[in-house]
Design a protein around this motif. Structure first.
Motif, PDB file in Angstrom:
ATOM      1  N   UNK A   9      -3.786  11.640   4.225  1.00 19.89           N
ATOM      2  CA  UNK A   9      -4.051  11.392   5.641  1.00 19.89           C
ATOM      3  C   UNK A   9      -4.772  12.599   6.215  1.00 19.89           C
ATOM      4  N   UNK A  37       4.814   8.757   7.729  1.00 19.86           N
ATOM      5  CA  UNK A  37       3.940   7.752   7.162  1.00 19.86           C
ATOM      6  C   UNK A  37       4.634   6.399   7.149  1.00 19.86           C
ATOM      7  N   UNK A  38       3.834   5.320   7.072  1.00 15.84           N
ATOM      8  CA  UNK A  38       4.374   3.970   6.902  1.00 15.84           C
ATOM      9  C   UNK A  38       4.806   3.763   5.450  1.00 15.84           C
ATOM     10  N   UNK A  57       5.610   0.713   2.978  1.00 16.26           N
ATOM     11  CA  UNK A  57       5.372  -0.723   2.931  1.00 16.26           C
ATOM     12  C   UNK A  57       6.278  -1.403   1.911  1.00 16.26           C
ATOM     13  N   UNK A 111       9.627   8.264  11.981  1.00 18.13           N
ATOM     14  CA  UNK A 111       9.328   8.857  13.281  1.00 18.13           C
ATOM     15  C   UNK A 111       7.833   8.805  13.514  1.00 18.13           C
ATOM     16  N   UNK A 112       7.438   9.243  14.692  1.00 12.47           N
ATOM     17  CA  UNK A 112       6.038   9.095  15.098  1.00 12.47           C
ATOM     18  C   UNK A 112       5.083   9.791  14.152  1.00 12.47           C
ATOM     19  N   UNK A 113       5.491  10.892  13.583  1.00  6.31           N
ATOM     20  CA  UNK A 113       4.578  11.684  12.755  1.00  6.31           C
ATOM     21  C   UNK A 113       4.729  11.398  11.275  1.00  6.31           C
ATOM     22  N   UNK A 141       6.962  -2.648  11.442  1.00  5.85           N
ATOM     23  CA  UNK A 141       5.659  -3.279  11.560  1.00  5.85           C
ATOM     24  C   UNK A 141       5.575  -4.474  10.602  1.00  5.85           C
ATOM     25  N   UNK A 171       0.502   5.408   0.738  1.00  7.91           N
ATOM     26  CA  UNK A 171      -0.388   6.419   1.299  1.00  7.91           C
ATOM     27  C   UNK A 171      -0.677   7.510   0.276  1.00  7.91           C
ATOM     28  N   UNK A 177      -2.741  -5.520  11.713  1.00  6.94           N
ATOM     29  CA  UNK A 177      -1.431  -5.458  12.346  1.00  6.94           C
ATOM     30  C   UNK A 177      -1.121  -6.769  13.064  1.00  6.94           C
ATOM     31  N   UNK A 205       2.263  -6.534   8.862  1.00  2.13           N
ATOM     32  CA  UNK A 205       0.820  -6.620   8.664  1.00  2.13           C
ATOM     33  C   UNK A 205       0.505  -7.894   7.890  1.00  2.13           C
ATOM     34  N   UNK A 231      10.711   2.767  13.326  1.00  8.18           N
ATOM     35  CA  UNK A 231       9.683   1.895  13.882  1.00  8.18           C
ATOM     36  C   UNK A 231       9.333   0.880  12.791  1.00  8.18           C
ATOM     37  N   UNK A 279       0.823  -1.213   0.000  1.00  7.23           N
ATOM     38  CA  UNK A 279       0.000   0.000   0.000  1.00  7.23           C
ATOM     39  C   UNK A 279       0.856   1.261   0.000  1.00  7.23           C
ATOM     40  N   UNK A 293       2.190   9.504  19.113  1.00  6.71           N
ATOM     41  CA  UNK A 293       2.030   8.097  19.471  1.00  6.71           C
ATOM     42  C   UNK A 293       2.044   7.249  18.220  1.00  6.71           C
ATOM     43  N   UNK A 294       2.460   6.032  18.356  1.00  4.20           N
ATOM     44  CA  UNK A 294       2.378   5.066  17.275  1.00  4.20           C
ATOM     45  C   UNK A 294       1.079   4.315  17.478  1.00  4.20           C
ATOM     46  N   UNK A 319       2.979  -8.108   4.882  1.00  5.36           N
ATOM     47  CA  UNK A 319       3.664  -6.866   4.507  1.00  5.36           C
ATOM     48  C   UNK A 319       4.496  -6.353   5.669  1.00  5.36           C
ATOM     49  N   UNK A 366       8.845  -0.825  18.477  1.00 13.62           N
ATOM     50  CA  UNK A 366       8.999   0.608  18.723  1.00 13.62           C
ATOM     51  C   UNK A 366      10.323   0.892  19.409  1.00 13.62           C
ATOM     52  N   UNK A 392      -3.024  10.350  16.513  1.00 18.50           N
ATOM     53  CA  UNK A 392      -1.922  10.387  15.552  1.00 18.50           C
ATOM     54  C   UNK A 392      -0.677  10.972  16.184  1.00 18.50           C
ATOM     55  N   UNK A 448       8.604   3.080   9.557  1.00 18.93           N
ATOM     56  CA  UNK A 448       8.252   4.490   9.755  1.00 18.93           C
ATOM     57  C   UNK A 448       9.437   5.171  10.414  1.00 18.93           C
TER      58      UNK A 448
END
Lengths: 116, 113
Positions: A48, B100-101, B103, B96-98, B34, A45, B46, B36, B32, A43, A101-102, B90, B51, A98, B94
């Motif tokens: 958002x 996008x992921x 993939x 940082x926290x803010x 992940x 993005x 998920x 999926x 970070x 996917x 935090x994760x 998948x 983290x 958002x 990421x």
């Protein structure tokens, strides 16, 4: 708890036509995402939202794609006019929070678009 | 820019055998990570996330993954697979926290009877 709802599940259109997808996130989720998943890829993005404001639309082809999230709840993604390369599954996801935090994103089943 | 490489597009494995799905990422900073899972005709779910802290992360359905910073890898493992594990997996990163992921392209897991 109801999950993320999307409609329609499937759509077939001809190139240069318009199409719209609808997403209803999980109740109370402030953040909403639209992803494009082309066959054989992960996917990507597109946009958002945080409540009804856009926080990232850097990968949205703005000449043909548009999205809105009225009242910070439901969202629609529109393509006008569609191209062959827009054939993909369009996934909607939502998360509770958002910034700072994760948070876990919850995905809907997707809308499979075929452009002929 | 970050990127994620899933080295295998398809992995066949016999039922009750162990499996490892590989994921490597490129990033010059801490990230970070992940995993999926996407079952047929469904959205992504998920499995687990890294983290910080312990490099071995346990997730749902008996899956676990190990973060290896020196090898920039985050491979997913399960000691004994079931037919219900048939799905596409998948890996995502990421920065940082803010952010996008990002993939990977996915790995399709085929369970053989």
């Amino acid at each position: 708890e109801a999950g993320v709802a999307q409609s329609p599940r499937y759509k077939i259109i001809e190139k240069r036509q318009s199409v719209a997808f609808w997403c209803n996130p999980i109740s109370g989720h402030a953040t909403l995402y639209w992803y494009q998943q082309i066959l054989g890829q992960g996917p990507k993005l597109l946009i958002q939202f945080q409540n009804n404001g856009v926080v990232d639309d850097s990968q949205l082809p703005k000449d043909r794609f548009s999205a809105e999230r009225l009242k910070g709840v439901d969202s629609t993604l529109k393509i006008q006019p569609a191209k062959l390369e827009d054939s993909a599954v369009y996934l909607c996801a939502s998360s509770l929070i958002w910034r700072g935090a994760i948070d876990t994103q919850y995905f809907g089943p997707g809308t499979r678009l075929t452009v002929l | 820019a970050q990127s994620v490489t899933q080295l295998d597009s398809q992995v066949p494995v016999f039922e009750e055998a162990p499996v490892e799905l590989r994921c490597n990422y490129s990033s010059s900073v801490s990230v970070y990570l992940f995993w999926y899972v996407q079952y047929p005709n469904q959205g992504l779910q998920l499995l687990l996330k890294y983290l910080s802290g312990s490099t071995l992360v346990k997730g749902i359905n008996g899956f676990e993954a190990e973060f290896n910073k020196s090898q920039t890898s985050f491979h997913l493992r399960k000691p004994s697979v079931h037919i219900s594990d048939t799905a596409e997996y998948f890996c995502a990163v990421r920065k940082n926290r803010d952010d996008k992921n990002i993939f990977g392209k996915g790995t399709r897991l085929h369970i053989l009877p």
